[in-house]
Design a protein around this motif. Structure first.
Motif, PDB file in Angstrom:
ATOM      1  N   ARG A   1       0.831  -1.206   0.000  1.00 35.05           N
ATOM      2  CA  ARG A   1       0.000   0.000   0.000  1.00 35.05           C
ATOM      3  C   ARG A   1       0.866   1.256   0.000  1.00 35.05           C
ATOM      4  NH1 ARG A   1      -5.385   0.381   1.471  1.00 35.05           N
ATOM      5  NH2 ARG A   1      -6.115   2.504   1.878  1.00 35.05           N
ATOM      6  N   LEU A   2       1.894   1.275   0.830  1.00 32.95           N
ATOM      7  CA  LEU A   2       2.724   2.468   0.963  1.00 32.95           C
ATOM      8  C   LEU A   2       3.618   2.688  -0.255  1.00 32.95           C
ATOM      9  CD1 LEU A   2       3.709   2.093   4.723  1.00 32.95           C
ATOM     10  CD2 LEU A   2       2.159   3.790   3.749  1.00 32.95           C
ATOM     11  N   SER A   3       4.001   1.617  -0.927  1.00 33.12           N
ATOM     12  CA  SER A   3       4.880   1.750  -2.088  1.00 33.12           C
ATOM     13  C   SER A   3       4.120   1.889  -3.396  1.00 33.12           C
ATOM     14  CB  SER A   3       5.822   0.547  -2.170  1.00 33.12           C
ATOM     15  OG  SER A   3       5.082  -0.646  -2.362  1.00 33.12           O
ATOM     16  N   GLY A   4       2.775   1.848  -3.318  1.00 33.42           N
ATOM     17  CA  GLY A   4       1.977   1.973  -4.525  1.00 33.42           C
ATOM     18  C   GLY A   4       1.981   0.730  -5.379  1.00 33.42           C
ATOM     19  N   ARG A   5       2.286  -0.433  -4.774  1.00 31.08           N
ATOM     20  CA  ARG A   5       2.345  -1.685  -5.522  1.00 31.08           C
ATOM     21  C   ARG A   5       1.180  -2.604  -5.169  1.00 31.08           C
ATOM     22  NH1 ARG A   5       5.845  -4.647  -3.865  1.00 31.08           N
ATOM     23  NH2 ARG A   5       6.760  -3.529  -2.117  1.00 31.08           N
ATOM     24  N   SER A   6       0.008  -2.022  -4.957  1.00 30.79           N
ATOM     25  CA  SER A   6      -1.149  -2.833  -4.573  1.00 30.79           C
ATOM     26  C   SER A   6      -1.466  -3.900  -5.611  1.00 30.79           C
ATOM     27  CB  SER A   6      -2.374  -1.941  -4.358  1.00 30.79           C
ATOM     28  OG  SER A   6      -2.165  -1.064  -3.276  1.00 30.79           O
ATOM     29  N   SER A   7      -1.199  -3.592  -6.886  1.00 30.60           N
ATOM     30  CA  SER A   7      -1.508  -4.562  -7.938  1.00 30.60           C
ATOM     31  C   SER A   7      -0.708  -5.849  -7.768  1.00 30.60           C
ATOM     32  CB  SER A   7      -1.233  -3.961  -9.316  1.00 30.60           C
ATOM     33  OG  SER A   7       0.131  -3.581  -9.421  1.00 30.60           O
ATOM     34  N   GLU A   8       0.502  -5.749  -7.187  1.00 34.47           N
ATOM     35  CA  GLU A   8       1.292  -6.949  -6.938  1.00 34.47           C
ATOM     36  C   GLU A   8       0.629  -7.823  -5.881  1.00 34.47           C
ATOM     37  OE1 GLU A   8       5.347  -6.176  -6.079  1.00 34.47           O
ATOM     38  OE2 GLU A   8       5.609  -4.773  -7.747  1.00 34.47           O
ATOM     39  N   VAL A   9       0.033  -7.182  -4.876  1.00 30.41           N
ATOM     40  CA  VAL A   9      -0.685  -7.928  -3.850  1.00 30.41           C
ATOM     41  C   VAL A   9      -1.890  -8.630  -4.465  1.00 30.41           C
ATOM     42  CG1 VAL A   9      -1.961  -7.775  -1.691  1.00 30.41           C
ATOM     43  CG2 VAL A   9       0.091  -6.390  -2.022  1.00 30.41           C
ATOM     44  N   TYR A  10      -2.616  -7.908  -5.338  1.00 32.43           N
ATOM     45  CA  TYR A  10      -3.798  -8.494  -5.953  1.00 32.43           C
ATOM     46  C   TYR A  10      -3.440  -9.750  -6.743  1.00 32.43           C
ATOM     47  CZ  TYR A  10      -5.877  -3.895  -5.007  1.00 32.43           C
ATOM     48  OH  TYR A  10      -6.327  -2.746  -4.400  1.00 32.43           O
ATOM     49  N   GLY A  11      -2.283  -9.729  -7.388  1.00 29.04           N
ATOM     50  CA  GLY A  11      -1.890 -10.855  -8.220  1.00 29.04           C
ATOM     51  C   GLY A  11      -1.585 -12.119  -7.445  1.00 29.04           C
ATOM     52  N   LYS A  12      -1.434 -12.024  -6.129  1.00 33.69           N
ATOM     53  CA  LYS A  12      -1.126 -13.193  -5.312  1.00 33.69           C
ATOM     54  C   LYS A  12      -2.355 -14.068  -5.068  1.00 33.69           C
ATOM     55  CE  LYS A  12       2.637 -10.995  -2.708  1.00 33.69           C
ATOM     56  NZ  LYS A  12       3.092 -10.595  -1.356  1.00 33.69           N
ATOM     57  N   PHE A  13      -3.540 -13.516  -5.314  1.00 29.51           N
ATOM     58  CA  PHE A  13      -4.766 -14.243  -4.986  1.00 29.51           C
ATOM     59  C   PHE A  13      -5.343 -14.925  -6.225  1.00 29.51           C
ATOM     60  CE2 PHE A  13      -4.543 -10.671  -1.970  1.00 29.51           C
ATOM     61  CZ  PHE A  13      -4.435 -11.390  -0.798  1.00 29.51           C
ATOM     62  N   GLU A  14      -5.708 -16.188  -6.059  1.00 28.03           N
ATOM     63  CA  GLU A  14      -6.354 -16.936  -7.134  1.00 28.03           C
ATOM     64  C   GLU A  14      -7.856 -16.732  -7.029  1.00 28.03           C
ATOM     65  OE1 GLU A  14      -6.792 -21.531  -8.731  1.00 28.03           O
ATOM     66  OE2 GLU A  14      -5.177 -20.990  -7.335  1.00 28.03           O
ATOM     67  N   ILE A  15      -8.436 -16.092  -8.027  1.00 25.22           N
ATOM     68  CA  ILE A  15      -9.860 -15.747  -8.014  1.00 25.22           C
ATOM     69  C   ILE A  15     -10.654 -16.814  -8.754  1.00 25.22           C
ATOM     70  CG2 ILE A  15     -11.554 -13.953  -8.476  1.00 25.22           C
ATOM     71  CD1 ILE A  15      -9.291 -13.029  -6.656  1.00 25.22           C
ATOM     72  N   GLU A  16     -11.771 -17.242  -8.152  1.00 26.12           N
ATOM     73  CA  GLU A  16     -12.622 -18.259  -8.762  1.00 26.12           C
ATOM     74  C   GLU A  16     -14.084 -17.841  -8.635  1.00 26.12           C
ATOM     75  OE1 GLU A  16     -11.561 -22.415  -8.071  1.00 26.12           O
ATOM     76  OE2 GLU A  16      -9.987 -21.693  -6.722  1.00 26.12           O
ATOM     77  N   THR A  17     -14.955 -18.573  -9.307  1.00 21.86           N
ATOM     78  CA  THR A  17     -16.389 -18.344  -9.199  1.00 21.86           C
ATOM     79  C   THR A  17     -17.080 -19.630  -8.793  1.00 21.86           C
ATOM     80  OG1 THR A  17     -16.833 -18.845 -11.523  1.00 21.86           O
ATOM     81  CG2 THR A  17     -16.320 -16.550 -10.973  1.00 21.86           C
ATOM     82  N   VAL A  18     -18.226 -19.486  -8.142  1.00 18.52           N
ATOM     83  CA  VAL A  18     -19.017 -20.643  -7.749  1.00 18.52           C
ATOM     84  C   VAL A  18     -20.483 -20.239  -7.730  1.00 18.52           C
ATOM     85  CG1 VAL A  18     -18.841 -20.139  -5.269  1.00 18.52           C
ATOM     86  CG2 VAL A  18     -19.279 -22.480  -6.025  1.00 18.52           C
TER      87      VAL A  18
END
Length: 287
Positions: free
Chosen positions: A113-130
């Protein structure tokens, strides 16, 4: 008293590799009382066989264990309750590891958050649907702040699961829906929900006994959920907000629309889980 066979505090400190200052502190706290204190000089003397207790105290202190808990463990060991003492050490360290895991997740969130790299955090999560079918749920809604949330969730879901026994039993994973933000300043509300097998019984129970607890029975429509699965350590404020943001970002990229309150779905035994075990789905209904 004859002190010939006793050790001075300096000699005892050297034998146990503890400072005289530490020994005086342990004396004041009752952790390690000298065998004899000279009434005139105030000098402390120790028996040689007290060195084992002193070393045990020193080792436990190296774990940053609170002195009150050390006292309990030392007493158990001296009462020859070694297994219980060992279990206390294990329980203490499990709690430390859980706290460190939560803090590690928080550090990752804050750095991004502080470094402006939130998109890198988002990429760590595997998103699925159900797709979740229609279901009846017992619910309890409260305005609650973030620091009160864990205690309330545990108490409310426990109460609802107990009530579910009168409604055909629990029929799915319990979840908590957030109708507005819950933080240190914003109090939601949040809604604890437990799916039940018998909708008619749930309506009757809520209209009777449930009124005292402000528990309602509701029909939850069939929904498509977009979700990601997280560990016990990640289920904490504020770092869990990064998880919600990651799922929201995915929904936006896919051109979908959020169709209801976000939720945390608890599919595992929380008490039995370790900090790195997967326990919760962070989910959004979409259309």
């Amino acid at each position: 008293m004859d002190t010939e066979n006793l050790l001075t505090i300096g000699a005892f400190a050297a034998r146990t590799r503890l400072s005289a200052k530490a020994l005086r502190l342990y004396d004041r706290l009752g952790l390690l009382t000298p065998a004899y204190v000279d009434d005139v000089s105030g000098y402390r003397y120790y028996r040689a066989d007290q060195s084992e207790r002193a070393r045990l105290v020193a080792l436990l202190r190296r774990l940053d264990m609170p002195l009150a808990r050390i006292a309990e463990i030392v007493e158990l060991e001296e009462e020859q309750e070694g297994e219980r003492a060992a279990d206390e050490v294990a329980a203490y360290w499990a709690a430390v590891e859980e706290r460190l895991a939560r803090q590690r997740a928080l550090v990752d969130y804050l750095r991004a958050r502080l470094s402006g790299r939130s998109s890198e955090v988002y990429g760590k999560f595997e998103i699925e649907t159900v797709d979740v079918p229609e279901q009846w749920v017992l619910t309890q809604r409260r305005h609650v702040l973030a620091d009160e949330l864990p205690l309330w969730i545990g108490a409310s879901l426990g109460r609802l699961e107990e009530a579910a026994r009168e409604c055909g039993g629990v029929a799915g994973a319990p979840f908590v829906a957030y109708h507005s933000e819950v933080s240190l300043e914003s109090d939601g509300p949040a809604e604890a929900c437990v799916p039940v097998a018998d909708g008619a019984a749930a309506r009757a129970w809520a209209a009777g006994q449930g009124r005292a607890w402000e528990i309602r029975a509701c029909r939850e429509p069939a929904r498509r959920l977009v979700y990601t699965r997280i560990s016990k350590a990640q289920v904490a404020n504020p770092q869990i907000h990064a998880v919600f943001e990651a799922v929201e970002a995915w929904i936006a990229r896919e051109g979908l629309e959020v169709a209801g309150p976000c939720r945390e779905v608890y599919f595992a035994d929380w008490d039995a889980a370790g900090p790195e075990d997967l326990v919760c789905d962070v989910a959004f209904p979409v259309r």
